[in-house]
Design a protein around this motif. Structure first.
Motif, PDB file in Angstrom:
ATOM      1  N   ALA A  43       0.845  -1.188   0.000  1.00 36.74           N
ATOM      2  CA  ALA A  43       0.000   0.000   0.000  1.00 36.74           C
ATOM      3  C   ALA A  43       0.885   1.243   0.000  1.00 36.74           C
ATOM      4  N   PRO A  44       0.416   2.327  -0.625  1.00 35.09           N
ATOM      5  CA  PRO A  44       1.205   3.566  -0.635  1.00 35.09           C
ATOM      6  C   PRO A  44       1.435   4.092   0.773  1.00 35.09           C
ATOM      7  N   MET A  45       2.588   4.765   0.940  1.00 36.89           N
ATOM      8  CA  MET A  45       2.922   5.301   2.247  1.00 36.89           C
ATOM      9  C   MET A  45       3.346   6.768   2.164  1.00 36.89           C
ATOM     10  N   ASP A  46       4.329   7.072   1.265  1.00 35.35           N
ATOM     11  CA  ASP A  46       4.947   8.395   1.317  1.00 35.35           C
ATOM     12  C   ASP A  46       4.525   9.330   0.190  1.00 35.35           C
ATOM     13  N   GLY A  47       3.502   8.977  -0.562  1.00 34.78           N
ATOM     14  CA  GLY A  47       3.050   9.842  -1.636  1.00 34.78           C
ATOM     15  C   GLY A  47       3.758   9.646  -2.959  1.00 34.78           C
ATOM     16  N   GLU A  48       4.773   8.752  -2.992  1.00 33.42           N
ATOM     17  CA  GLU A  48       5.484   8.477  -4.239  1.00 33.42           C
ATOM     18  C   GLU A  48       4.658   7.574  -5.158  1.00 33.42           C
ATOM     19  N   VAL A  49       3.746   6.813  -4.561  1.00 36.39           N
ATOM     20  CA  VAL A  49       2.947   5.832  -5.298  1.00 36.39           C
ATOM     21  C   VAL A  49       1.473   6.174  -5.136  1.00 36.39           C
ATOM     22  N   GLU A  50       0.727   6.045  -6.241  1.00 34.95           N
ATOM     23  CA  GLU A  50      -0.707   6.322  -6.200  1.00 34.95           C
ATOM     24  C   GLU A  50      -1.503   5.110  -5.741  1.00 34.95           C
ATOM     25  N   SER A  51      -1.118   3.910  -6.228  1.00 37.11           N
ATOM     26  CA  SER A  51      -1.875   2.704  -5.882  1.00 37.11           C
ATOM     27  C   SER A  51      -1.054   1.473  -6.225  1.00 37.11           C
ATOM     28  N   PHE A  52      -1.470   0.304  -5.722  1.00 35.22           N
ATOM     29  CA  PHE A  52      -0.866  -0.984  -6.046  1.00 35.22           C
ATOM     30  C   PHE A  52      -1.931  -1.911  -6.610  1.00 35.22           C
ATOM     31  N   GLU A  53      -1.495  -2.779  -7.514  1.00 30.87           N
ATOM     32  CA  GLU A  53      -2.394  -3.775  -8.090  1.00 30.87           C
ATOM     33  C   GLU A  53      -1.640  -5.089  -8.234  1.00 30.87           C
ATOM     34  N   LEU A  54      -2.300  -6.193  -7.915  1.00 29.78           N
ATOM     35  CA  LEU A  54      -1.718  -7.515  -8.069  1.00 29.78           C
ATOM     36  C   LEU A  54      -2.063  -8.015  -9.473  1.00 29.78           C
ATOM     37  N   MET A  55      -1.043  -8.135 -10.341  1.00 28.13           N
ATOM     38  CA  MET A  55      -1.250  -8.428 -11.758  1.00 28.13           C
ATOM     39  C   MET A  55      -0.706  -9.795 -12.142  1.00 28.13           C
ATOM     40  N   SER A  56      -1.416 -10.463 -13.035  1.00 26.31           N
ATOM     41  CA  SER A  56      -0.882 -11.670 -13.651  1.00 26.31           C
ATOM     42  C   SER A  56       0.232 -11.280 -14.618  1.00 26.31           C
ATOM     43  N   LEU A  57       1.099 -12.234 -14.929  1.00 25.73           N
ATOM     44  CA  LEU A  57       2.190 -11.937 -15.857  1.00 25.73           C
ATOM     45  C   LEU A  57       1.669 -11.632 -17.254  1.00 25.73           C
ATOM     46  N   ASP A  58       0.578 -12.252 -17.663  1.00 25.96           N
ATOM     47  CA  ASP A  58      -0.008 -11.925 -18.963  1.00 25.96           C
ATOM     48  C   ASP A  58      -0.420 -10.455 -19.016  1.00 25.96           C
ATOM     49  N   GLU A  59      -0.983  -9.962 -17.924  1.00 21.43           N
ATOM     50  CA  GLU A  59      -1.382  -8.556 -17.895  1.00 21.43           C
ATOM     51  C   GLU A  59      -0.156  -7.660 -17.853  1.00 21.43           C
ATOM     52  N   VAL A  60       0.863  -8.061 -17.112  1.00 20.92           N
ATOM     53  CA  VAL A  60       2.105  -7.286 -17.074  1.00 20.92           C
ATOM     54  C   VAL A  60       2.678  -7.127 -18.485  1.00 20.92           C
ATOM     55  N   VAL A  61       2.734  -8.225 -19.226  1.00 21.61           N
ATOM     56  CA  VAL A  61       3.263  -8.174 -20.587  1.00 21.61           C
ATOM     57  C   VAL A  61       2.409  -7.273 -21.473  1.00 21.61           C
ATOM     58  N   ALA A  62       1.099  -7.391 -21.353  1.00 17.37           N
ATOM     59  CA  ALA A  62       0.211  -6.545 -22.156  1.00 17.37           C
ATOM     60  C   ALA A  62       0.431  -5.068 -21.839  1.00 17.37           C
TER      61      ALA A  62
END
Length: 373
Positions: A304-323
């Motif tokens: 989860a974001p902490m210091d404002g550097e990141v907007e959000s997190f998502e758990l992605m499959s490798l197929d989605e990562v490649v896409a």
């Protein structure tokens, strides 16, 4: 995992430069005239700026900071119509600095960069797009004689703290400089990336390994570089005087809310990725990324974001990562680290990637150091 088209196009976005193919004349930046390999490569605007910097120092009663060999010109030509001087064979630190301690070189370079920064903030500088405004990071990066030739400096000290101190033999540490200015001098920089992933215990038929999913953050829109793009689970530059692992633990807590003790227990060093990147406006960024993996059990922890550097997190499959890679959504160097992850874990293979060997080799390049001088 399916790969409908080769990932070589993704790699080419980041590993996009070879010094010997540059249309510009690049001048080696050396510690001293006989020192090899070069510390960096200087583009023509930087060569001109360093000549001007020596002239400024001379006009103010200061010793020059740069050894710039004079090139002969036609003395009989009209001085107003003379072409610019030819490029020197190299630029090095002035002898007093080359044979002095790292802190003296750090101070001299910092003084030069502060003058360049002031001009960049006024918009009247070729460096405005590199060190002007919010691009200035106020963070030290360390520079070494040979990339990867010695452990990173890990004393945690301010590089300006002790002017008389000389590093121990074999340290390889040469000086420190402002992070954002490293691209101006074309020096090798260092970062750390960690891929945090989850894996089902078994596949859908109850055999083999289950699906792999990776925690992928989206960078905050307020970031000065690559705002809103997808990133690696945890990633950041390695500040001067800090080890790769200590940087990783800090970044993991600040960016992803990961417990430092969990990271220390689970993170595994798995190698390094190297690439030579030229920015869209021409600056040179040869980079080394120390790479770590951390496997989590499904549901064990949530990034989860902490210091404002990141907007959000998502758990992605490798197929989605490649896409998403093919769609250009990933920060370029993060895509390379994830490609390395897929190679190491057997998801990217000679059977599903036609450029497998080229990709494997280029993920661990040597920056063509032998061609720098």
């Amino acid at each position: 995992m399916t790969t409908p088209e080769s990932l070589i196009s993704v790699l080419n976005v980041c590993d996009n430069f070879r010094p010997h193919l540059s249309p510009e004349h690049l001048v080696p930046f050396l510690l001293a005239p006989n020192a090899r390999p070069a510390l960096g490569l200087l583009r023509p605007p930087v060569v001109a700026a360093l000549r001007t910097d020596n002239a400024w120092r001379n006009a103010h009663g200061l010793l020059p900071a740069w050894d710039i060999p004079a090139q002969t010109t036609d003395a009989d030509s009209d001085s107003e119509n003379q072409p610019p001087p030819p490029p020197p064979p190299y630029i090095a630190f002035a002898p007093s600095l080359a044979h002095g301690c790292p802190a003296a070189r750090t101070r001299a370079l910092a003084e030069t960069l502060e003058r360049w920064r002031a001009a960049a903030n006024d918009g009247a500088s070729v460096f405005s797009g590199v060190i002007g405004g919010k691009r200035w990071r106020s963070e030290w990066y360390d520079v070494y004689r040979v990339p990867g030739g010695a452990p990173l400096r890990a004393d945690g000290r301010d590089p300006l703290a002790v002017l008389e101190e000389v590093p121990p033999p074999g340290s390889g540490y040469v000086f420190s400089m402002e992070r954002s200015a490293c691209a101006i001098f074309g020096v090798v920089t260092y970062g750390v990336h960690m891929t945090v992933y989850e894996q089902d215990a078994r596949g859908p038929e109850g055999e083999g390994e289950g699906q792999t999913r990776v925690w992928v953050p989206r960078r905050a829109l307020t970031k000065p570089t690559y705002p809103g793009m997808l990133d690696n689970s945890v990633a950041g530059g390695i500040p001067g005087g800090t080890t790769a692992f200590d940087s990783l633990v800090k970044e993991a807590a600040e960016e992803a809310s990961l417990d430092p003790e969990l990271v220390r227990k689970r993170a595994r060093a798995v190698g390094a990725v190297t690439y030579y990147y030229q920015t869209k406006i021409g600056w040179l960024r040869p980079e080394v990324q120390h790479v770590y993996d951390m496997r989590l059990e499904p549901g064990e922890a949530r990034l989860a974001p902490m210091d404002g550097e990141v907007e959000s997190f998502e758990l992605m499959s490798l197929d989605e990562v490649v896409a998403r890679m093919h769609a250009g959504e990933f920060k370029p160097n993060c895509a390379l680290v994830l490609i390395d992850f897929m190679v190491r874990h057997g998801h990217l293979t000679p059977e599903n990637e036609p450029r497998y060997l080229e990709i494997s080799q280029r993920l661990h390049g040597q920056f063509d150091l032998e061609r720098w001088f």
